[in-house]
Design a protein around this motif. Structure first.
Motif, PDB file in Angstrom:
ATOM      1  N   UNK A 128      15.045 -50.505  17.378  1.00  0.00           N
ATOM      2  CA  UNK A 128      15.713 -51.152  16.254  1.00  0.00           C
ATOM      3  C   UNK A 128      14.741 -51.898  15.342  1.00  0.00           C
ATOM      4  N   UNK A 129      13.428 -51.749  15.577  1.00  0.00           N
ATOM      5  CA  UNK A 129      12.413 -52.457  14.802  1.00  0.00           C
ATOM      6  C   UNK A 129      11.503 -51.435  14.112  1.00  0.00           C
ATOM      7  N   UNK A 130      11.610 -51.346  12.798  1.00  0.00           N
ATOM      8  CA  UNK A 130      10.874 -50.343  12.024  1.00  0.00           C
ATOM      9  C   UNK A 130       9.370 -50.405  12.286  1.00  0.00           C
ATOM     10  N   UNK A 131       8.786 -51.591  12.245  1.00  0.00           N
ATOM     11  CA  UNK A 131       7.342 -51.725  12.412  1.00  0.00           C
ATOM     12  C   UNK A 131       6.886 -51.318  13.812  1.00  0.00           C
ATOM     13  N   UNK A 132       7.632 -51.703  14.821  1.00  0.00           N
ATOM     14  CA  UNK A 132       7.296 -51.331  16.187  1.00  0.00           C
ATOM     15  C   UNK A 132       7.397 -49.819  16.370  1.00  0.00           C
ATOM     16  N   UNK A 133       8.395 -49.209  15.776  1.00  0.00           N
ATOM     17  CA  UNK A 133       8.554 -47.753  15.852  1.00  0.00           C
ATOM     18  C   UNK A 133       7.314 -47.046  15.304  1.00  0.00           C
ATOM     19  N   UNK A 134       6.771 -47.520  14.192  1.00  0.00           N
ATOM     20  CA  UNK A 134       5.598 -46.869  13.598  1.00  0.00           C
ATOM     21  C   UNK A 134       4.389 -46.957  14.536  1.00  0.00           C
ATOM     22  N   UNK A 135       4.238 -48.099  15.199  1.00  0.00           N
ATOM     23  CA  UNK A 135       3.134 -48.270  16.150  1.00  0.00           C
ATOM     24  C   UNK A 135       3.323 -47.330  17.341  1.00  0.00           C
TER      25      UNK A 135
END
Length: 194
Positions: A128-135
């Protein structure tokens, strides 16, 4: 609804949701780590348990943007620690952003140990966290093998942002015995289940 494991804010192990289950998962994951490996790790309380269980004689390199995990790795006598730097997400306590992703893409790790928030056959691995998903996406692409760590209550659940398809993970580790009926569809999909 979200698992209670999302509520961890740091501190003593007594406050970690499902601590005994996560210790069980961590022990299984530690058995996959061999001398000389380069290991990418995400954040989360299961990753912290892995860091605490690493054998003293293990000689490996751990690469992470997780502030709590890096602090644990630094206590280990024989492992090298590479910190992926950038902006720190206060919610997840990991570094996120373009610089972190660029650094991850320079690595070809043997193993990615990834704590997951939701896993489902149809939706894959989601968060549910866009930035964490990218990492996490960058970590999967930069690893030869991806191991997902999940307590069983997160299985067959999904969140709005997709990290990867189920076919992009190699191993799923839960606290359950591998032959548990809940895990059969994942074995049928060709995933190693531990």
């Amino acid at each position: 609804a979200l698992s209670h494991s999302f509520n961890y804010t740091g501190g003593s192990v007594e406050k970690i949701y499902a601590h005994d289950l996560k210790k069980n998962i961590a022990q299984k994951a530690v058995n996959l780590i061999k001398d000389g490996m380069f290991v990418l790790t995400t954040g989360g309380t299961t990753i912290l348990e892995i860091a605490r269980m690493l054998p003293a004689q293990l000689k490996a390199t751990f690469i992470s943007g997780s502030v709590p995990a890096v602090l644990e790795y630094l206590q280990h006598p024989n492992i090298e620690v590479i910190i992926i730097g950038d902006k720190v997400s206060k919610n997840s306590k990991i570094t996120v952003g373009g610089d972190a992703i660029a650094k991850i893409k320079q690595i070809k790790a043997d193993l990615c140990l990834m704590g997951v928030n939701s896993i489902d056959l149809s939706h894959g691995i989601t968060d549910n966290d866009w930035d964490v998903v990218q990492v996490k996406k960058a970590m999967i692409e930069s690893s030869q093998k991806t191991v997902c760590l999940s307590i069983s209550e997160k299985i067959n659940s999904f969140q709005p942002i997709r990290i990867c398809g189920i076919n992009e993970i190699d191993t799923l580790i839960t606290e359950l015995p591998p032959e548990n009926e809940l895990l059969q569809p994942y074995r049928d999909a060709g995933i190693e289940v531990l």
